[in-house]
Design a protein around this motif. Structure first.
Motif, PDB file in Angstrom:
ATOM      1  N   TYR A   1       0.814  -1.207   0.000  1.00 39.73           N
ATOM      2  CA  TYR A   1       0.000   0.000   0.000  1.00 39.73           C
ATOM      3  C   TYR A   1       0.856   1.268   0.000  1.00 39.73           C
ATOM      4  O   TYR A   1       2.060   1.223   0.234  1.00 39.73           O
ATOM      5  CB  TYR A   1      -0.927  -0.014   1.222  1.00 39.73           C
ATOM      6  CG  TYR A   1      -1.850  -1.197   1.243  1.00 39.73           C
ATOM      7  CD1 TYR A   1      -3.066  -1.156   0.574  1.00 39.73           C
ATOM      8  CD2 TYR A   1      -1.504  -2.372   1.917  1.00 39.73           C
ATOM      9  CE1 TYR A   1      -3.922  -2.247   0.573  1.00 39.73           C
ATOM     10  CE2 TYR A   1      -2.356  -3.475   1.915  1.00 39.73           C
ATOM     11  CZ  TYR A   1      -3.561  -3.404   1.246  1.00 39.73           C
ATOM     12  OH  TYR A   1      -4.409  -4.479   1.233  1.00 39.73           O
TER      13      TYR A   1
ATOM     14  N   GLY B   1      -5.691   0.972  -0.100  1.00 38.99           N
ATOM     15  CA  GLY B   1      -6.388   0.436   1.062  1.00 38.99           C
ATOM     16  C   GLY B   1      -7.794   0.990   1.161  1.00 38.99           C
ATOM     17  O   GLY B   1      -8.185   1.577   2.169  1.00 38.99           O
TER      18      GLY B   1
ATOM     19  N   GLU C   1      -7.158   2.803   4.741  1.00 32.96           N
ATOM     20  CA  GLU C   1      -5.887   3.509   4.572  1.00 32.96           C
ATOM     21  C   GLU C   1      -6.176   4.989   4.321  1.00 32.96           C
ATOM     22  O   GLU C   1      -6.731   5.334   3.274  1.00 32.96           O
ATOM     23  CB  GLU C   1      -5.100   2.931   3.386  1.00 32.96           C
ATOM     24  CG  GLU C   1      -3.808   3.665   3.111  1.00 32.96           C
ATOM     25  CD  GLU C   1      -3.168   3.272   1.771  1.00 32.96           C
ATOM     26  OE1 GLU C   1      -1.949   3.413   1.634  1.00 32.96           O
ATOM     27  OE2 GLU C   1      -3.905   2.833   0.857  1.00 32.96           O
TER      28      GLU C   1
END
Length: 702
Positions: A204, A381, A333
């Protein structure tokens, strides 16, 4: 690529990430790199050891595109899936089209292109084998990474043929497989990143690290409508690890050597703001909605027949209002992006749904050619539309250009939730006119949105099925920033429309499913104006959902129905509710989806389930309110999301009609709120018209 280089020959095409034109291809001779991969086209390469490398060009944010795209290529190639290596491609507008994740359009757009990529390489391998065996390519076949000669039982692996095949002229047209011969497409294939995700490998944007880079966190205005007045950064600059504090536009960036250090230093800033626009509160929005619902200045989106005459002659008129709040995207995220602005070009790395937009906007900001900007994609994410914007990439690029150093800008969870670009708040007013037989002869919809653009979908069902119809909208320009949120507009509109249709069906004394089918029959036999949805596909999911759920045949359970068309696909749902201690409990949701041909059965199943959980959770619990322009919810302790124990059983079924894929990342979310709300009404007699449901008095007083 190095892993694939084991032995013997070939042409190697590599990317240089350090030159001034990082997207330029560098051709390296076969003597320089032994056993390099041999590129057959933009999507795939073969190495002499039989490894097939398939490039996945679109951003991967959980919609399974990084697995589904390669599956399509591998199917036409007849590759051995166990020998397929999937690599995330960087932005390359010369090699790929529409490197975007949004609108559930990736597979529909790339379906034929991906098939042709695999089929082209397969053709070249067959021709190479035919030349070696001195036979006609038409007498040979492929299977699981081999070219087979049925006449004598001989076979050659793709790896053995890779170098020779790369020299075969690329055909202009290739024959694609008959879908009945598919062996990989339509099966359940695990996500290609599963192992890396489970074992914590870097995937990520937050994982990305480059030697010498700095970290930054940005203090943005604390409310929408404020502008920066003054900054005292004395204390922050004196803290350990802090390299600089930079003011640009309306932001104050703290730059340092670690996230923890810049996070602590940012709290030491003394920043003052002043109002540049009205500071709106949620109470203001309620007043604004009421005023605009009665406004005479509306934009007509669609008008069929004589609406006023229909309502004057009606035997019964039903009228209701539905409202939804602002919502945060809340991806797991938070926003982040890396940028290194150099004199010879710009390097961008991070999670974005629109890498080309990020590149072009950065190029415009820095007044350079887009070709001097490279974008490397990480896995996302979560995005849900938030990462369609490029604001966080622009922040990183502008900051890097100021401090003359590589930097990664990181948003905290609070930044992510209070930093804007929300799902717009909307209110709808519906009206329906019924004749004496319970037929809907008139329909009105007005949508009022906060920075929503057009808060209606004027050509969706029931448009085309009602003789007299008026759909219009009014827009309020708010300083609160908004943007696409998973299944834009339809994420709430579907609930409102399908709940209202349920109201109308009950007022007409008709079964809700039968009422919808009658409207579709009307649209089929006597269409009114242009119809932009497929009547037969919608009818197909309605019938499948009703069949699988045992609609109307169960005792002790209340059922609610909803069906919706969005992003080219159709999903019908039945929610089931039981009363426990006189409170409604959602027990099960049935879903029937028509997304055309299913590429990855596992991924498709999870997309439907994920969409339902997303739609249910936000309809039930999530709410973003404002006081004097500032969001009142800043983290998950006050912004409610669905919990594991609140997720009901979900039963998913697909319509198998053999048509090309039409997308599935978003269409399962819109119908969920309506199916659940209609089931709750059936169980309790309480009609839910506002979200989140859990905050409504109708549920609290059951």
């Amino acid at each position: 690529m190095k892993l694939a280089a084991t032995a013997g020959g070939g042409l190697f095409l590599g990317f240089s990430w350090t030159g001034s034109l990082a997207s330029a291809l560098e051709v390296v001779s076969d003597t320089a790199i032994a056993a390099g991969e041999i590129n057959f086209n933009s999507y795939l390469a073969l190495s002499p050891d039989g490894i097939v490398t398939i490039l996945s060009p679109n951003p991967e944010l959980g919609q399974n595109i990084k697995t589904s795209f390669p599956m399509i290529v591998a199917e036409e190639l007849d590759a051995d899936w166990t020998k397929v290596k999937v690599v995330q491609a960087p932005l390359d507008t010369n090699k790929f089209e529409r490197q975007v994740t949004g609108g559930s359009g990736a597979v529909p757009h790339s379906w034929e292109r991906l098939r042709k990529a695999g089929a082209t390489a397969r053709h070249m391998l067959l021709e190479a084998a035919a030349k070696r065996w001195k036979v006609s390519a038409g007498t040979l076949r492929t299977e699981n990474g081999f070219v087979l000669n049925p006449a004598n039982g001989k076979k050659l692996s793709y790896g053995e043929l890779a170098t020779e095949a790369s020299k075969v002229p690329v055909p202009e047209n290739v024959k694609l497989k008959d879908p009945k011969d598919f062996k990989l497409i339509g099966t359940a294939v695990r996500n290609v990143d599963n192992h890396e995700m489970i074992t914590g490998k870097p995937l990520y944007g937050l994982d990305f690290y480059k030697d010498g880079m700095l970290f930054a966190m940005i203090q943005r205005p604390t409310a929408f409508g404020l502008k920066l007045k003054s900054v005292d950064a004395t204390a922050a600059k004196a803290m350990p690890g802090i390299v600089d504090v930079v003011t640009f536009k309306n932001n104050v960036a703290v730059v340092g050597k670690s996230t923890w250090q810049v996070s602590k230093a940012r709290k030491a800033l003394k920043v003052q703001y002043e109002a540049e626009a009205a500071l709106e509160s949620s109470a203001d929005h309620d007043r604004i909605f009421k005023e605009l619902l009665n406004s005479t200045d509306a934009t007509v989106r669609r008008k069929d027949g004589d609406v006023e005459a229909a309502f004057k002659s009606a035997a019964k008129v039903i009228k209701s209002e539905y409202q939804c709040p602002f919502l945060s995207h809340s991806p797991m995220e938070p926003m982040n992006f890396f940028a290194h602005v150099r004199p010879d070009g710009v390097e961008l790395v991070g999670p974005t749904q629109t890498p080309e937009r990020a590149r072009d906007q950065v190029a415009e900001l820095l007044k350079i050619a887009p070709e001097k900007v490279t974008v490397q994609l990480t896995r996302l994410g979560g995005g849900f539309g938030r990462r369609l914007s490029a604001d966080f990439a622009l922040e990183a690029a502008e900051l890097s250009s100021i401090i003359k150093a590589p930097v990664k800008v990181i948003w905290s969870r609070e930044d992510d939730m209070t930093g804007g670009t929300y799902r717009p708040a909307v209110r709808y007013r519906f009206e329906a006119a019924l004749d004496a037989k319970g037929n809907m002869i008139g329909y009105k919809l007005r949508g009022v949105g906060m920075n929503s653009g057009n808060p209606t979908r004027e050509d969706n069902f029931p448009s085309g099925a009602v003789d007299n119809l008026l759909i219009d909208s009014v827009e309020h320009k708010s300083p609160i920033t908004t943007g696409p949120w998973r299944a834009p507009i339809t994420n709430f509109l579907a609930f409102a429309e399908q709940s209202f249709i349920d109201e109308v069906a009950h007022a007409a004394g008709k079964d809700p499913v039968q009422f919808r089918l009658e409207l579709l029959d009307k649209a089929k036999k006597s269409p009114v104006g242009e119809i932009k949805y497929d009547i037969d596909r919608m009818r197909g999911v309605i019938n499948l959902a009703a069949e699988k759920s045992g609609w109307g045949k169960k005792k002790g359970v209340a059922q609610g129905f909803s069906v919706y068309f969005s992003h080219r696909s159709y999903v019908a749902q039945v929610g089931e509710v039981e009363l426990k201690d006189n409170k409604p409990v959602i027990k099960k949701i049935y879903a029937a989806a028509d997304c055309g041909m299913v590429v990855n059965l596992s991924g498709a199943n999870q997309q439907v389930r994920g969409g339902i959980v997303d739609g249910l959770g936000h309809a039930m619990y999530s709410n973003l309110t404002f006081k004097n322009g500032a969001p009142e919810q800043e983290n998950f302790n006050s912004y409610r999301l669905i919990r594991m124990k609140e997720i009901p059983e979900v039963d998913v079924h697909f319509v198998h009609n053999g048509i090309d894929p039409t997308g599935l990342g978003e269409p399962a979310l819109p119908p969920t709120g309506g199916a659940v709300a209609n089931a709750i009404f059936k169980a309790t007699g309480k009609r839910l018209r506002n979200q989140p449901f859990a905050e409504q008095e109708e549920l609290k007083t059951v």
